[in-house]
Scaffold this active site. Structure first.
Site, mmCIF file in Angstrom:
data_model
loop_
_atom_site.group_PDB
_atom_site.id
_atom_site.type_symbol
_atom_site.label_atom_id
_atom_site.label_comp_id
_atom_site.label_asym_id
_atom_site.label_seq_id
_atom_site.Cartn_x
_atom_site.Cartn_y
_atom_site.Cartn_z
ATOM 1 N N ASP A 494 -26.963 -62.398 95.178
ATOM 2 C CA ASP A 494 -26.132 -63.561 95.039
ATOM 3 C C ASP A 494 -25.570 -64.088 96.323
ATOM 4 O O ASP A 494 -25.388 -65.459 96.104
ATOM 5 C CB ASP A 494 -24.928 -62.965 94.306
HETATM 6 C C1 GLC Z 1 -23.426 -58.324 91.270
HETATM 7 C C2 GLC Z 1 -23.936 -59.247 90.604
HETATM 8 C C3 GLC Z 1 -25.231 -59.283 90.324
HETATM 9 C C4 GLC Z 1 -25.904 -59.386 91.777
HETATM 10 C C5 GLC Z 1 -25.355 -58.278 92.710
HETATM 11 C C6 GLC Z 1 -26.002 -58.325 94.116
HETATM 12 O O1 GLC Z 1 -23.510 -57.101 90.985
HETATM 13 O O2 GLC Z 1 -23.288 -59.013 88.987
HETATM 14 O O3 GLC Z 1 -25.896 -60.188 89.413
HETATM 15 O O4 GLC Z 1 -27.235 -59.106 91.451
HETATM 16 O O5 GLC Z 1 -24.195 -58.671 92.736
HETATM 17 O O6 GLC Z 1 -25.519 -59.599 94.523
#
Ligand code: GLC
Length: 803
Positions: A494
């Protein structure tokens, strides 16, 4: 240092020291009604959605020692007056003679002793009920009679959880409470926001007559709230004030005089906290749950649910820490993530900024397919309802209204408003669902896309198979200068948010995995041309990844809009990323040599004794061109931390290349049960996977955070069961293809698959990691290693020899 121990026979973790390093919680109920209870009796409850229908005012950010939404006071009469304490430790904080908090499957039980009284309080939500029960037994374990009062207390939240925090005018003006006292002395306290008065009330009641009550916090704490939760002024008086709050901070408190309890005698007080249309509506069921026999029955039903849930897959391996996790706590955590996605925990506070995540829940469903296929199916259908006609998915949705948003992608209007990976996860989820259940008809079920006309009507509906195809077509059509998928606002990670035009090697590989899954599915359905078309797309993307993304010793992670790589020796920070080594292997894109080299680089550059880091070296300073990842110091979260969700992919990748020793090393080093003896370092609950552990670039290396709601649960469970132990559902049956540590003599898996029971015994006389020599089913030798799906509800014995 330890704060407790595992009790495998009881399927519990037992906390023996209430002063845990951080608050520890357990989940009760489901998203339909439930929440969590912390280890000192504070409960966060909601119904359907923690943001729009919250019941208790549990403020997670308050210090551990503060009252948080629910507690129980006990009062003993002495010559000097009343002595008040809480058997939950918080909020009175007196030292207890004994304290245990049992973290059970769907229940928490606090057992404590003080001054000759033992209190056992069991919190649970009966299956399919919208009520929390606190079943309390008070016993006199001393030598003299004791005169005891028990006062359970709850503090309500406004149903709109965020408004509760942002508006101290409207909220207190709308909150009201009423009491209903029956002839026999039972009291039902009801509480509501004014506009909900005729449609939705919260209530609190108990099985014993209450001599008085309080619904106004000010009245209970006393002295204009200079009375405290640790020593409420009102508890100096024999009775509460019987005040019905017309506004303000609403609580529920019930005074029960339990009388003089003789040595070895006990009293049972059953408290109910629930939500209903009205008190009248709720009364019949409130009365039913005043009966201890009904409460015992409900507790039995909960235990039976967990028996059958856990019995679907049971393992016996030479690793006792693994057995404990794989038979109890890991599948339990998978079930918790199924309900709560990443929405409500001590870290995700459920105020509405998230909701149910499309990618998160698509991965979560894969962790419960053997045990809860119908719940998985229901969630898949909801998720597909927020996929757009264009093929990409909305990032998250509010479970009560099904209103979806693009999440953080809305933050930047110069960036694409989609995540390139979201919809692709669903392809994996649906294929795994069909392999588990054999239900090919599921693919023809019609589901609307998210796009709606002004009237709110969906603009288009299509079969599930068509939904999956749209996802693939979207990725196929949105590629960048190297022909790799455009990143969108982000992919699985993210926090790496690159300018429009950037490409993602990870999404390319996830797309590859999804293409090969769809091609297999279509072949199985007899659609050879369809399958071959997708295989062509697969080969195209495989060629591009190998042409552009190989950096010499590992695969690059991203390309910026100008074509420059990230995750390459050409970078000074973020030179290597775990996901762009594991996923080329999982997707089958990596050639055998490159797979070995990429995984060797991963091991050399990213592995630590507490888990594999997500990347290295960490960014050290905010860089708006990279986005959120650079907001973290080196070693934290996505910036070179041990982001646990990615570790099971390294386990799976190691099984693909046949290295069971390394796969198990990766499994063991993050098994939370093994952190029980180092809890001062680790800090979080040792029976569940956290989302992240600080990496070795951080001074607090090894510190865990964001427990419970992590994709780690589903993926570690899948990695262990399907890839290491290798018992993997396939369209025609159960494939058995283990990849284990060479020193294991063998292991057993009991599994329910499409209604039949399989006892799979694997022996490893030649001490290999991988290689099935013979498979015998019910004493008949099988060609190959796919055990047929018998669907005869009978028991079958499968003997496998490796060699
Ligand atoms: C958090 C989010 C997930 C994402 C991860 C890595 O766990 O919920 O959707 O893939 O972060 O950024």
């Amino acid at each position: 240092m330890r704060c407790g121990h595992f009790d495998d026979a009881a399927r519990e973790y037992v906390i023996t020291n209430p002063r845990t390093p951080v608050k520890w919680i357990n989940y009760v109920g489901t998203l339909a009604f439930g929440g969590f209870v912390d280890h000192t009796g504070g409960a966060l409850l909601c119904r359907g959605d923690p943001a729009t229908n919250r019941i208790t005012r549990y403020l997670a950010l308050q210090p551990a020692s503060d009252f948080k939404a629910t507690t129980l006071y006990m009062r003993v009469r002495s010559r000097e007056g009343f002595i008040v304490s809480s058997p939950f430790f918080v909020p009175t904080l007196q030292t207890l003679d004994a304290f245990e908090c049992h973290i059970g499957l769907g229940y928490t039980r606090i057992v404590s002793e003080r001054g000759g009284l033992r209190t056992i309080a069991t919190f649970f939500v009966p299956r399919q009920e919208a009520r929390l029960l606190i079943d309390i037994v008070v016993s006199n374990i001393g030598a003299a009679p004791v005169s005891v009062d028990a006062i359970p207390v709850i503090e309500y939240s406004h149903f709109d959880a965020l408004k509760q925090l942002t508006n101290a005018d409207w909220v207190p003006q709308t909150m009201q409470s009423k009491a209903r006292q029956d002839q026999d002395g039972h009291v039902v306290l009801s509480q509501y926001a004014f506009m909900m008065r005729d449609t939705q009330i919260n209530y609190m009641s108990s099985n014993l007559p209450a001599s008085s009550f309080e619904t106004d916090r000010r009245g209970f704490l006393g002295d204009n709230e200079y009375g405290t939760w640790a020593a409420p002024a009102r508890l100096r008086d024999r009775e509460l004030a019987n005040s019905e709050a017309l506004r303000g901070d609403n609580i529920g408190a019930l005074m029960h005089h339990l009388g003089s309890i003789k040595p070895r005698e006990d009293r049972r007080l059953i408290v109910q906290i629930g939500q209903a249309r009205s008190v009248d509506d709720a009364l019949p069921s409130i009365r039913a749950f005043r009966d201890p026999a009904r409460v015992d029955e409900a507790f039995g039903e909960l235990a039976s649910f967990w028996d059958s849930y856990l019995d679907c897959q049971r393992v016996s391996t030479p690793d006792s820490d693994a057995n404990r996790m794989l038979n109890i706590h890991n599948p339990r955590q998978c079930y918790v993530t199924l309900s709560w996605s990443r929405y409500l925990s001590l870290y995700q506070l459920g105020y509405g900024a998230r909701g149910i995540g499309f990618r998160d829940s698509s991965q979560d469903v894969m962790g419960v397919l053997a045990s809860a296929p119908s719940q998985a199916r229901a969630l898949i259908l909801r998720l597909l309802g927020v996929q757009t006609r264009a093929g990409y998915a909305m990032h998250q949705f509010n479970p009560a209204t099904m209103e979806a948003t693009m999440g953080d992608a809305r933050e930047r209007d110069d960036r694409p408003q989609y995540y390139s990976d979201d919809a692709l996860w669903m392809i994996l989820a649906v294929c795994e669902y069909v392999k588990e259940t054999g239900d090919l008809d599921f693919l023809s079920v019609t589901v609307p896309f998210y796009d709606k006309a002004k009237s709110g009507e969906p603009l288009e509906s299509a079969s599930i198979l068509e939904h999956l195809k749209r996802a693939l077509s979207f990725t196929h059509a949105t590629t960048g200068r190297h022909g790799l998928p455009l990143l969108g606002f982000a992919d699985w990670n993210d926090t790496v948010n690159l300018a429009a035009g950037a490409e993602s090697v990870f999404t390319a590989c996830l797309y590859g995995k999804a293409l090969s899954e769809i091609a297999d599915l279509l072949s199985h359905r007899g659609d050879a041309p369809g399958a071959s078309a997708y295989r062509t797309w697969y080969e195209e993307m495989k060629a591009r990844v190998n042409e552009h993304a190989w950096d010499g010793s590992w695969y690059v992670r991203y390309f910026d809009a100008d074509g420059s790589p990230l995750g390459s020796t050409r970078n000074t920070q973020g030179q290597i990323y775990i996901n762009s080594q594991t996923w080329p292997v999982i997707s089958g894109f990596a050639t055998p040599d490159r797979a070995q080299a990429a995984l060797a680089s991963l091991h050399a550059r990213l592995n630590t004794r507490h888990g594999i880091k997500k990347s290295a070296p960490g960014f050290n300073g905010f860089d708006p061109a990279k986005g959120g990842v650079t907001t973290y110091p080196p070693g934290a979260k996505e910036n070179c931390g041990i982001f646990l969700h990615t570790n099971p992919w390294a386990m799976i990748a190691q099984t693909v290349v046949g290295n069971g020793d390394r796969a198990w090393q990766y499994y063991r080093q993050i098994n939370p049960a093994r952190s029980n003896d180092e809890i001062e370092r680790y800090e979080c609950e040792p029976w569940v996977y956290p989302q992240n552990i600080l990496g070795d670039e951080h001074p607090q290396f090894g510190l865990a955070r964001n427990s419970w709601l992590s994709g780690t649960a589903s993926w570690v469970y899948q990695a262990a069961l399907k890839y290491v132990l290798g018992v993997r559902p396939d369209y025609d049956g159960l494939r058995v293809d283990p990849c284990i540590p060479a020193d294991w003599e063998g292991f057993e898996v009991r599994r329910v698959f499409r209604g039949s029971h399989y006892l799979i015994r694997v022996k490893n006389p030649s001490h290999v990691c991988r290689g099935v020599k013979t498979v015998t089913v019910d004493s008949k030798e099988l060609p190959g290693c796919v055990v047929p799906a018998f669907t005869d509800n009978a028991h079958h014995e499968v003997d496998v020899i490796l060699g």
